[in-house]
Design a protein around this motif. Structure first.
Motif, PDB file in Angstrom:
ATOM      1  N   ASP A  13       0.834  -1.198   0.000  1.00 35.59           N
ATOM      2  CA  ASP A  13       0.000   0.000   0.000  1.00 35.59           C
ATOM      3  C   ASP A  13       0.871   1.252   0.000  1.00 35.59           C
ATOM      4  OD1 ASP A  13       0.971   0.240   2.588  1.00 35.59           O
ATOM      5  OD2 ASP A  13      -0.905  -0.354   3.553  1.00 35.59           O
ATOM      6  N   ALA A  14       0.211   2.412  -0.039  1.00 34.57           N
ATOM      7  CA  ALA A  14       0.943   3.674  -0.137  1.00 34.57           C
ATOM      8  C   ALA A  14       1.863   3.881   1.054  1.00 34.57           C
ATOM      9  CB  ALA A  14      -0.041   4.837  -0.259  1.00 34.57           C
ATOM     10  N   ALA A  15       1.412   3.496   2.252  1.00 35.90           N
ATOM     11  CA  ALA A  15       2.234   3.688   3.446  1.00 35.90           C
ATOM     12  C   ALA A  15       3.517   2.877   3.365  1.00 35.90           C
ATOM     13  CB  ALA A  15       1.436   3.295   4.696  1.00 35.90           C
ATOM     14  N   GLU A  16       3.435   1.649   2.891  1.00 36.39           N
ATOM     15  CA  GLU A  16       4.630   0.814   2.818  1.00 36.39           C
ATOM     16  C   GLU A  16       5.559   1.282   1.704  1.00 36.39           C
ATOM     17  OE1 GLU A  16       7.417  -2.074   3.741  1.00 36.39           O
ATOM     18  OE2 GLU A  16       5.756  -1.232   4.890  1.00 36.39           O
ATOM     19  N   GLN A  17       5.027   1.880   0.667  1.00 34.61           N
ATOM     20  CA  GLN A  17       5.882   2.395  -0.398  1.00 34.61           C
ATOM     21  C   GLN A  17       6.600   3.680   0.016  1.00 34.61           C
ATOM     22  OE1 GLN A  17       4.502   2.326  -4.525  1.00 34.61           O
ATOM     23  NE2 GLN A  17       2.680   1.239  -3.870  1.00 34.61           N
ATOM     24  N   LEU A  18       5.899   4.550   0.744  1.00 35.81           N
ATOM     25  CA  LEU A  18       6.471   5.845   1.109  1.00 35.81           C
ATOM     26  C   LEU A  18       7.257   5.804   2.412  1.00 35.81           C
ATOM     27  CD1 LEU A  18       3.430   8.107   0.205  1.00 35.81           C
ATOM     28  CD2 LEU A  18       5.608   7.992  -1.019  1.00 35.81           C
ATOM     29  N   ALA A  19       6.866   4.918   3.318  1.00 36.36           N
ATOM     30  CA  ALA A  19       7.541   4.804   4.616  1.00 36.36           C
ATOM     31  C   ALA A  19       7.724   3.331   4.945  1.00 36.36           C
ATOM     32  CB  ALA A  19       6.737   5.505   5.704  1.00 36.36           C
ATOM     33  N   PRO A  20       8.558   2.625   4.168  1.00 31.93           N
ATOM     34  CA  PRO A  20       8.682   1.172   4.322  1.00 31.93           C
ATOM     35  C   PRO A  20       9.193   0.767   5.699  1.00 31.93           C
ATOM     36  CG  PRO A  20      10.415   2.036   2.900  1.00 31.93           C
ATOM     37  CD  PRO A  20       9.456   3.156   3.129  1.00 31.93           C
ATOM     38  N   GLN A  21       8.588  -0.269   6.243  1.00 33.60           N
ATOM     39  CA  GLN A  21       8.982  -0.795   7.546  1.00 33.60           C
ATOM     40  C   GLN A  21       9.799  -2.071   7.425  1.00 33.60           C
ATOM     41  OE1 GLN A  21       8.166   0.853  10.474  1.00 33.60           O
ATOM     42  NE2 GLN A  21       7.267   2.452   9.189  1.00 33.60           N
ATOM     43  N   ALA A  22       9.630  -2.791   6.315  1.00 33.78           N
ATOM     44  CA  ALA A  22      10.315  -4.084   6.197  1.00 33.78           C
ATOM     45  C   ALA A  22      10.729  -4.354   4.756  1.00 33.78           C
ATOM     46  CB  ALA A  22       9.403  -5.202   6.705  1.00 33.78           C
ATOM     47  N   SER A  23      11.414  -3.412   4.144  1.00 37.64           N
ATOM     48  CA  SER A  23      11.853  -3.587   2.759  1.00 37.64           C
ATOM     49  C   SER A  23      12.987  -4.600   2.666  1.00 37.64           C
ATOM     50  CB  SER A  23      12.337  -2.253   2.186  1.00 37.64           C
ATOM     51  OG  SER A  23      11.281  -1.348   2.050  1.00 37.64           O
ATOM     52  N   LEU A  24      13.142  -5.139   1.476  1.00 37.33           N
ATOM     53  CA  LEU A  24      14.340  -5.897   1.156  1.00 37.33           C
ATOM     54  C   LEU A  24      15.340  -4.919   0.550  1.00 37.33           C
ATOM     55  CD1 LEU A  24      12.873  -9.153  -0.441  1.00 37.33           C
ATOM     56  CD2 LEU A  24      13.588  -8.756   1.913  1.00 37.33           C
ATOM     57  N   VAL A  25      16.562  -4.954   1.015  1.00 33.06           N
ATOM     58  CA  VAL A  25      17.563  -3.986   0.567  1.00 33.06           C
ATOM     59  C   VAL A  25      18.851  -4.700   0.192  1.00 33.06           C
ATOM     60  CG1 VAL A  25      16.611  -2.135   1.993  1.00 33.06           C
ATOM     61  CG2 VAL A  25      18.419  -3.593   2.915  1.00 33.06           C
ATOM     62  N   ALA A  26      19.620  -4.052  -0.666  1.00 33.60           N
ATOM     63  CA  ALA A  26      20.965  -4.528  -0.981  1.00 33.60           C
ATOM     64  C   ALA A  26      21.949  -3.783  -0.095  1.00 33.60           C
ATOM     65  CB  ALA A  26      21.289  -4.280  -2.454  1.00 33.60           C
ATOM     66  N   ARG A  27      23.031  -4.445   0.294  1.00 29.80           N
ATOM     67  CA  ARG A  27      24.073  -3.745   1.031  1.00 29.80           C
ATOM     68  C   ARG A  27      24.642  -2.636   0.142  1.00 29.80           C
ATOM     69  NH1 ARG A  27      21.977  -4.260   4.833  1.00 29.80           N
ATOM     70  NH2 ARG A  27      23.695  -3.280   5.918  1.00 29.80           N
ATOM     71  N   PRO A  28      24.938  -1.470   0.683  1.00 29.28           N
ATOM     72  CA  PRO A  28      25.489  -0.389  -0.138  1.00 29.28           C
ATOM     73  C   PRO A  28      26.726  -0.846  -0.904  1.00 29.28           C
ATOM     74  CG  PRO A  28      24.932   0.413   2.060  1.00 29.28           C
ATOM     75  CD  PRO A  28      24.786  -1.080   2.096  1.00 29.28           C
ATOM     76  N   HIS A  29      26.764  -0.529  -2.177  1.00 25.79           N
ATOM     77  CA  HIS A  29      27.871  -0.930  -3.043  1.00 25.79           C
ATOM     78  C   HIS A  29      28.574   0.318  -3.547  1.00 25.79           C
ATOM     79  CE1 HIS A  29      29.939  -3.532  -6.024  1.00 25.79           C
ATOM     80  NE2 HIS A  29      29.928  -2.425  -6.742  1.00 25.79           N
ATOM     81  N   ARG A  30      29.855   0.468  -3.228  1.00 26.87           N
ATOM     82  CA  ARG A  30      30.618   1.628  -3.707  1.00 26.87           C
ATOM     83  C   ARG A  30      31.211   1.309  -5.076  1.00 26.87           C
ATOM     84  NH1 ARG A  30      32.744   6.234  -1.022  1.00 26.87           N
ATOM     85  NH2 ARG A  30      34.184   7.334  -2.383  1.00 26.87           N
ATOM     86  N   LEU A  31      30.846   2.120  -6.040  1.00 25.92           N
ATOM     87  CA  LEU A  31      31.326   1.927  -7.400  1.00 25.92           C
ATOM     88  C   LEU A  31      32.749   2.436  -7.538  1.00 25.92           C
ATOM     89  CD1 LEU A  31      28.052   3.127  -9.099  1.00 25.92           C
ATOM     90  CD2 LEU A  31      28.892   0.772  -9.054  1.00 25.92           C
ATOM     91  N   ARG A  32      33.517   1.839  -8.411  1.00 26.16           N
ATOM     92  CA  ARG A  32      34.895   2.255  -8.632  1.00 26.16           C
ATOM     93  C   ARG A  32      34.950   3.679  -9.167  1.00 26.16           C
ATOM     94  NH1 ARG A  32      35.384  -1.707 -12.401  1.00 26.16           N
ATOM     95  NH2 ARG A  32      36.512  -0.163 -13.649  1.00 26.16           N
TER      96      ARG A  32
END
Length: 273
Positions: A216-235
């Protein structure tokens, strides 16, 4: 010096790092738990350091290494994260949300909200209304004449059912390893797909998140349990060289770790419906 057991079991894959990194993560786990519980209070770095029985300098160094921002910046972010929820799901007005999360100045609250979320508090509330009525189309935020990378997002099989069909996939470049403020470049796609993304100067961090297609809109705008990738620093030399070739970057998503910085920028609201 006390070290209470948090009850969190560090995953053997994503968090299996050096003893120093693990120690920093354990400290960040305890620190973020305290900040999330007491975010309404006027906490200083000395208050937090005293609670954890560490010096302020050591705490700040370890916390920043694990989380990507200082403890006090994290506290500000968590207040804004909670304010997003109050504005969208609880129906509070801007002033009510401001005071409820520990700010004493609506002006300061609003300026920091715009800086880190990407739009004013009142605009976020309006975005929740139109987002409830529409399905976001694929969009891209590009930068001309910037080197590009091909981003491949990998979802472990055990997590695919959680996303359902056609999840929202956000991939973007940021100046820091935390999702604060609008990305310099980015792309929204439905489904888990490859994305060709420009990498402008000053935005070397690649961040990605997935939200279920039925969110729903709340989970899209203020996600509580998203799946995320670890931050990746580009060369720094991505896209440079005699041969013009597109670098391929693979990132794997998983549940956010307990000390992770909240997904603060309201990505769906940055593109008009």
């Amino acid at each position: 010096m006390h070290h209470e057991d948090s009850g969190f079991a560090f995953p053997s894959g994503r968090a299996a790092q050096s003893p120093r990194a693990l120690a920093a993560q354990r400290l960040a786990l305890r620190a973020t738990a305290f900040l999330r519980e007491h975010y309404r209070e006027p906490i200083t770095i000395h208050d937090l350091a005293d609670h954890l029985s560490y010096s302020p300098s050591h705490l700040t160094r370890c916390f920043t290494a694990a989380v990507g921002v200082s403890p006090i910046r994290y506290l500000s972010s968590w207040r804004l994260h909670e304010a997003k929820h109050l504005l969208i799901s609880e129906g509070l007005d801007v002033a009510e949300a401001c005071y409820e999360v520990g700010y004493t100045s609506v002006g300061t609250f609003s300026r920091r909200f715009v800086r880190d979320v990407g739009l004013p508090p009142a605009a976020l509330r309006r975005s929740a209304h139109w987002l409830a009525e529409v399905s976001l189309p694929p969009v891209s935020l590009l930068a001309p004449d910037a080197p590009r990378v091909l981003v491949r997002v990998v979802v472990p099989p055990a997590l695919r059912a959680r996303l359902g069909e056609a999840p929202y996939q956000w991939v973007g470049t940021f100046p820091t390893p935390v999702p604060c403020g609008p990305p310099h470049t980015g792309a929204l796609r439905r489904g888990v797909v490859e994305v060709c993304l420009p990498v402008p100067a000053g935005a070397p961090w690649l961040l990605a998140t997935l939200t279920p297609g039925g969110a729903d809109a709340a989970e899209q705008l203020a996600p509580q349990a998203s799946l995320v990738a670890r931050p990746h620093r580009l060369r720094a030399d991505v896209g440079q060289g005699e041969e013009e070739r597109e670098e391929v970057v693979t990132v794997e998503v998983g549940p956010a770790l307990p000390w992770d910085h909240p997904m603060l920028v309201a990505l769906p609201a940055l593109w008009p419906g």
